[in-house]
Enzyme design. Structure first.
Site, PDB file in Angstrom:
ATOM      1  N   THR B 165       0.791  -1.149  -0.006  1.00 42.46           N
ATOM      2  CA  THR B 165       0.019  -0.077  -0.110  1.00 42.46           C
ATOM      3  C   THR B 165       1.118   1.254  -0.126  1.00 42.46           C
ATOM      4  OG1 THR B 165      -0.306  -0.021   2.574  1.00 42.46           O
ATOM      5  CG2 THR B 165      -1.915  -1.084   0.900  1.00 42.46           C
ATOM      6  N   THR B 202      -0.746  -1.597   8.458  1.00 40.52           N
ATOM      7  CA  THR B 202      -1.007  -3.075   8.599  1.00 40.52           C
ATOM      8  C   THR B 202       0.091  -4.011   8.160  1.00 40.52           C
ATOM      9  OG1 THR B 202      -3.342  -2.546   7.651  1.00 40.52           O
ATOM     10  CG2 THR B 202      -2.552  -4.906   7.651  1.00 40.52           C
TER      11      THR B 202
END
Lengths: 417, 417
Positions: B165, B202
């Site tokens: 990401t 994450t």
């Protein structure tokens, strides 16, 4: 500009408050040149004979010599039949300085005891500033007689300035309570939680009242307010080695002595004392390094008070939450994550989160009426309230913090460069 | 530039490693347009029949729907007689999305089960990205058949890219172990702990081996390495709602099955597995938001392992320590304060602190040979080691972190502005 050369916090109060004289308490400040030149850096506070004392200190296991000394002295009891004194210096924390640190404390408190005719065990001290450097205590000794000769009941505001380090404004608060037969006054000064150049945050708080109150009750009145005031604030989760709070009650108010805390007079006194403590605690957050937002985090519906505290502090200390606030981003997903990592009992599907009056999330999802534009507009306020209800029980706790900005990095990373 | 548009971390490895093929594991990735256009964002991983599985997941109490689903499925046991699959998307975390979140998990894992002829209970899923937004799972469903038709044993590197990401580099690691009768291979990919735009960190980790090993032993081999690898790293102390690690063993190595972890083969396998885990964990820290320094914090002499962990994490998470490192400031006073606030047993006068080989503090004070210039020069290294000995017992723990820089604030506060 503040004393430290930093611009005054945008969250500072408009002015230093007019502190009432507390009969039996006098102050003097001097420039001893401990680290910097041309600024006051030593304060002496004299507390009249017959006063009672209470205190609270850092729980750090690496606490400074003066903290250990203060704790040992207060452990002997809070009565001060001959009076008491506090001597405070900025510019050097006298922390992590081994046996020499205790020798400095003994030298300074001994000189004050002699100058004021007090027993050593009633002379307390605080040091705030750089760590691990020997305290040049002879510079303090050189000004003790001068300080002792200039003690003044109106010196609290000067004292609030002398104890500043990287604080950008002096901190004071006061209250007046209707006692039985007369008024009771409470006044306090504080420093913090600006970082100490180039070391760490320290919070110092000195509270005074003319109430007549036995030492055990005074300690109880103080202790019962800590969790909701000074223990309910955080700037960066870093606990200092030198945090100290001393409360002195001179008994010189015309009001009748306070003999229990549950009566009307006792309750009024405790409420006013806690109000002053909360006011000073908020001022410390408002002067947090680089702060641009003052943030109240109110947690309700927790399984216990401890869980509420855990959740509130997890949110208040989350770098992701604090940077989102700095960016005026209504990022409630980071609140969810901070609740989740707190270790407290939580049920994702009962969580309710509001920014001000705007409910942004409930029942495990974004609130049906969620309005991103309204939430973003709210985040532009300099003072924010984030309310989190866990939907599990009656545990509640409110804490206060500030945002995490480039200013924090500037102060703490770039200071020596 | 990384996939996210951020410059590649200065701490990134020189190149993505050559990962060995793990017989029985195939990969495919596709661009489903979940949030962004023109980048791969869905990965399918197929694991052959007869494999065994193990896993570890976030302990957050607000964990995402897919985490709950994976945990429930693995709780039924780690055997996969018909094989297994993992489907991962970036761009949307499907976290805090209520009942709809579980419906999305069911839809996606159901479609994969059908496409690959697998039981649903052996199809696992991960989602990483924005929180609180419904997952547009129909976009994933639209590419499942395509993904199922392109599975390739050489697809791990592409998969490592598709799960990124705000990561600035893809993360992979591998090891080869001499088993009894043949080589055992281990390979893994990971993402993290870049923040997920605009939400949260994450960490996702997928490990594969061709070892033949019963599921309970596989889980044990995994679990025994967590505390010293993925649980020993921190970027900003913020735990995600979606952290997940899945380990699959296909049994297709020519080496004899591993039947216990204490024999030579078992020990070699566990050591290699933990090595791969540590390598990936370090890469996650090296890609920490805004990181300019990779920092090892080694605590020894603690009263217990738990205390060593507490002290190490207190130092690693201290904003004041992390900003000092960013400023290349040998500010050991902040280490003292972080030890003091940790809650672990500590004695100020037994503390010993070294930066690299330079002892900076011992016996409650600055080390006699302390050399500020040498310490400052050491701090200019991109990789630092801070060693703290508490002098109390035999508890030890090493953790890894990065510094706290303006880059962290840029990424997390200014992202949406």
């Amino acid at each position: 500009m503040g004393k430290s050369g930093l611009p005054v916090s945008p969250l500072a109060p408009a002015a230093f408050p007019a502190l009432p004289v507390i009969e039996g308490v006098t102050f003097s400040s001097a420039a001893a040149g401990i680290k910097y030149q041309g600024r006051t850096d030593v304060t002496l506070i004299r507390i009249a004979a017959g006063s009672t004392l209470a205190g609270a200190f850092t729980r750090s296991s690496t606490r400074a010599a003066n903290i250990l000394d203060n704790q040992a002295k207060l452990a002997e009891g809070g009565d001060a039949p001959e009076g008491a004194a506090i001597i405070i210096n900025s510019g050097n924390a006298n922390a992590f300085t081994g046996a020499r640190g205790q020798a400095s404390v003994d030298a300074v408190t001994g000189a004050v005891a002699e100058a004021l005719g007090l027993p050593r065990r009633r002379v307390f001290s605080s040091s705030t500033g750089v760590i691990g450097e020997p305290l040049p205590h002879e510079r303090i000794l050189a000004v003790v007689d001068d300080l002792a000769g200039r003690l003044d009941a109106a010196g609290a505001a000067d004292a609030a300035r002398a104890i500043m380090t990287t604080d950008t404004f002096p901190k004071g608060a006061a209250a007046r309570v209707a006692g039985e037969g007369g008024e009771i006054r409470i006044a306090g000064i504080a420093k913090g939680s600006g970082m100490i150049a180039p070391d760490m945050a320290t919070m110092l708080v000195y509270l005074f009242t003319d109430a007549a109150i036995p030492a055990p009750l005074l300690q109880q009145a103080l202790a019962s307010g800590l969790d909701t005031t000074f223990n309910a604030i955080t700037v960066d989760s870093d606990t200092s080695t030198s945090d100290a709070l001393i409360l002195a009650a001179t008994g010189q108010s015309p009001a009748a002595p306070i003999t229990d805390l549950d009566g009307a007079a006792g309750q009024a006194f405790v409420a006013a004392l806690h109000g002053v403590m909360r006011d000073l605690a908020h001022q410390v957050v408002r002067d947090g390094e680089g702060a641009s937002k003052f943030v109240e985090i109110a947690v309700t519906g927790a399984a216990s008070t401890e869980d509420a505290q855990r959740v509130a502090m997890s949110i208040a200390n989350s770098p992701l939450v604090k940077t989102a606030i700095a960016g005026e981003d209504a990022n409630w997903g980071r609140i969810v994550a901070a609740v989740g990592k707190s270790g407290a009992a939580a049920d994702r599907d009962r969580l309710r989160i509001a920014f001000g009056d705007l409910v942004v999330a409930e029942n495990g999802w974004r609130a049906p009426g969620y309005d991103e534009a309204a939430a973003s507009a709210y985040m532009k306020n300099p003072e924010l309230r984030i309310a989190v209800d866990l939907g599990l029980g009656t545990g509640a706790r409110t804490v206060w913090t500030c945002d995490l900005t480039h200013g924090y990095i500037d102060i703490n990373a770039d200071y020596r460069s």
